[in-house]
Motif scaffolding. Sequence first.
Motif, PDB file in Angstrom:
ATOM      1  N   THR A  74     105.722  83.086  26.442  1.00 16.41           N
ATOM      2  CA  THR A  74     104.614  83.948  26.827  1.00 16.41           C
ATOM      3  C   THR A  74     104.998  84.708  28.086  1.00 16.41           C
ATOM      4  O   THR A  74     106.021  84.429  28.705  1.00 16.41           O
ATOM      5  CB  THR A  74     103.344  83.128  27.111  1.00 16.41           C
ATOM      6  OG1 THR A  74     103.576  82.325  28.276  1.00 16.41           O
ATOM      7  CG2 THR A  74     102.960  82.255  25.921  1.00 16.41           C
ATOM      8  N   LYS A 123      93.669  91.500  25.460  1.00 15.82           N
ATOM      9  CA  LYS A 123      93.979  92.610  24.551  1.00 15.82           C
ATOM     10  C   LYS A 123      94.850  92.156  23.380  1.00 15.82           C
ATOM     11  O   LYS A 123      95.346  92.976  22.617  1.00 15.82           O
ATOM     12  CB  LYS A 123      94.699  93.735  25.313  1.00 15.82           C
ATOM     13  CG  LYS A 123      93.834  94.410  26.345  1.00 15.82           C
ATOM     14  CD  LYS A 123      92.700  95.149  25.663  1.00 15.82           C
ATOM     15  CE  LYS A 123      91.856  95.899  26.662  1.00 15.82           C
ATOM     16  NZ  LYS A 123      90.755  96.607  26.019  1.00 15.82           N
ATOM     17  N   GLY A 124      95.062  90.834  23.271  1.00 16.34           N
ATOM     18  CA  GLY A 124      95.840  90.301  22.160  1.00 16.34           C
ATOM     19  C   GLY A 124      97.342  90.365  22.364  1.00 16.34           C
ATOM     20  O   GLY A 124      98.109  90.205  21.417  1.00 16.34           O
ATOM     21  N   LEU A 130      96.352  90.719  29.638  1.00 20.17           N
ATOM     22  CA  LEU A 130      97.139  90.991  28.434  1.00 20.17           C
ATOM     23  C   LEU A 130      96.598  90.198  27.244  1.00 20.17           C
ATOM     24  O   LEU A 130      96.437  90.735  26.146  1.00 20.17           O
ATOM     25  CB  LEU A 130      98.615  90.647  28.669  1.00 20.17           C
ATOM     26  CG  LEU A 130      99.379  91.546  29.635  1.00 20.17           C
ATOM     27  CD1 LEU A 130     100.723  90.923  29.989  1.00 20.17           C
ATOM     28  CD2 LEU A 130      99.556  92.930  29.051  1.00 20.17           C
ATOM     29  N   GLU A 131      96.316  88.916  27.474  1.00 24.14           N
ATOM     30  CA  GLU A 131      95.795  88.066  26.400  1.00 24.14           C
ATOM     31  C   GLU A 131      94.456  88.582  25.884  1.00 24.14           C
ATOM     32  O   GLU A 131      94.177  88.504  24.686  1.00 24.14           O
ATOM     33  CB  GLU A 131      95.672  86.620  26.876  1.00 24.14           C
ATOM     34  CG  GLU A 131      97.010  85.931  27.029  1.00 24.14           C
ATOM     35  CD  GLU A 131      96.920  84.530  27.615  1.00 24.14           C
ATOM     36  OE1 GLU A 131      95.826  84.119  28.079  1.00 24.14           O
ATOM     37  OE2 GLU A 131      97.951  83.842  27.622  1.00 24.14           O
ATOM     38  N   VAL A 179     100.328  88.527  23.826  1.00 26.22           N
ATOM     39  CA  VAL A 179     100.652  87.187  24.307  1.00 26.22           C
ATOM     40  C   VAL A 179     102.155  86.973  24.468  1.00 26.22           C
ATOM     41  O   VAL A 179     102.602  86.361  25.432  1.00 26.22           O
ATOM     42  CB  VAL A 179     100.075  86.118  23.349  1.00 26.22           C
ATOM     43  CG1 VAL A 179     100.416  84.714  23.812  1.00 26.22           C
ATOM     44  CG2 VAL A 179      98.563  86.288  23.213  1.00 26.22           C
ATOM     45  N   HIS A 180     102.935  87.476  23.529  1.00 25.90           N
ATOM     46  CA  HIS A 180     104.376  87.232  23.515  1.00 25.90           C
ATOM     47  C   HIS A 180     105.143  88.514  23.825  1.00 25.90           C
ATOM     48  O   HIS A 180     104.826  89.567  23.282  1.00 25.90           O
ATOM     49  CB  HIS A 180     104.810  86.697  22.150  1.00 25.90           C
ATOM     50  CG  HIS A 180     104.029  85.501  21.715  1.00 25.90           C
ATOM     51  ND1 HIS A 180     104.163  84.272  22.318  1.00 25.90           N
ATOM     52  CD2 HIS A 180     103.082  85.346  20.759  1.00 25.90           C
ATOM     53  CE1 HIS A 180     103.343  83.416  21.743  1.00 25.90           C
ATOM     54  NE2 HIS A 180     102.669  84.043  20.793  1.00 25.90           N
ATOM     55  N   VAL A 198      98.503  88.084  33.030  1.00 27.43           N
ATOM     56  CA  VAL A 198      98.624  87.371  31.750  1.00 27.43           C
ATOM     57  C   VAL A 198      97.263  87.319  31.062  1.00 27.43           C
ATOM     58  O   VAL A 198      97.150  87.585  29.860  1.00 27.43           O
ATOM     59  CB  VAL A 198      99.195  85.946  31.954  1.00 27.43           C
ATOM     60  CG1 VAL A 198      99.113  85.135  30.665  1.00 27.43           C
ATOM     61  CG2 VAL A 198     100.624  86.008  32.463  1.00 27.43           C
ATOM     62  N   GLU A 199      96.230  87.009  31.821  1.00 24.99           N
ATOM     63  CA  GLU A 199      94.875  86.926  31.268  1.00 24.99           C
ATOM     64  C   GLU A 199      94.427  88.279  30.710  1.00 24.99           C
ATOM     65  O   GLU A 199      93.847  88.355  29.621  1.00 24.99           O
ATOM     66  CB  GLU A 199      93.909  86.460  32.360  1.00 24.99           C
ATOM     67  CG  GLU A 199      92.488  86.259  31.903  1.00 24.99           C
ATOM     68  CD  GLU A 199      91.591  85.790  33.038  1.00 24.99           C
ATOM     69  OE1 GLU A 199      90.479  86.339  33.160  1.00 24.99           O
ATOM     70  OE2 GLU A 199      92.005  84.890  33.793  1.00 24.99           O
TER      71      GLU A 199
END
Length: 129
Positions: free
Chosen positions: A38, A55-56, A52-53, A58-59, A49-50
Amino acid sequence: MTQNSEHTPAPADVDPTVAEIAEDIVTEDAAPVAPEQTFADFGVHPKIVEALEAKGIVHPFPIQAMTLPVALGGHDIIGQAKTGTGKTLGFGIPALQRAIGPGEPGWGGLEAKGTAGAPQALIVAPTRE
């Protein structure tokens, strides 16, 4: 064209982290490098990171996996990849993370030098897109 060997790093001179990441990169498509990795694994700030997550995202994609360790370490990067492979986040995340705002650690040093409010990053993006 002749290259000066003083400026061309030998394989042994390449940062081992970058070399390890580069070995795992798949360049033919935009599939994530390793689905279990991640952005947090690359040292990206938890708030980024939060976001980005949310907005879907993650990787990291291959170009991001190659650029994040280098750029987050404060080094310049040059990247080239096809449209839609994640270049913008590859340089944008480190630029956001390393920028210092008022009240944050390091801002006082910028004020003391008279550079508070001055540009903290330069992104040169010649493109035909």
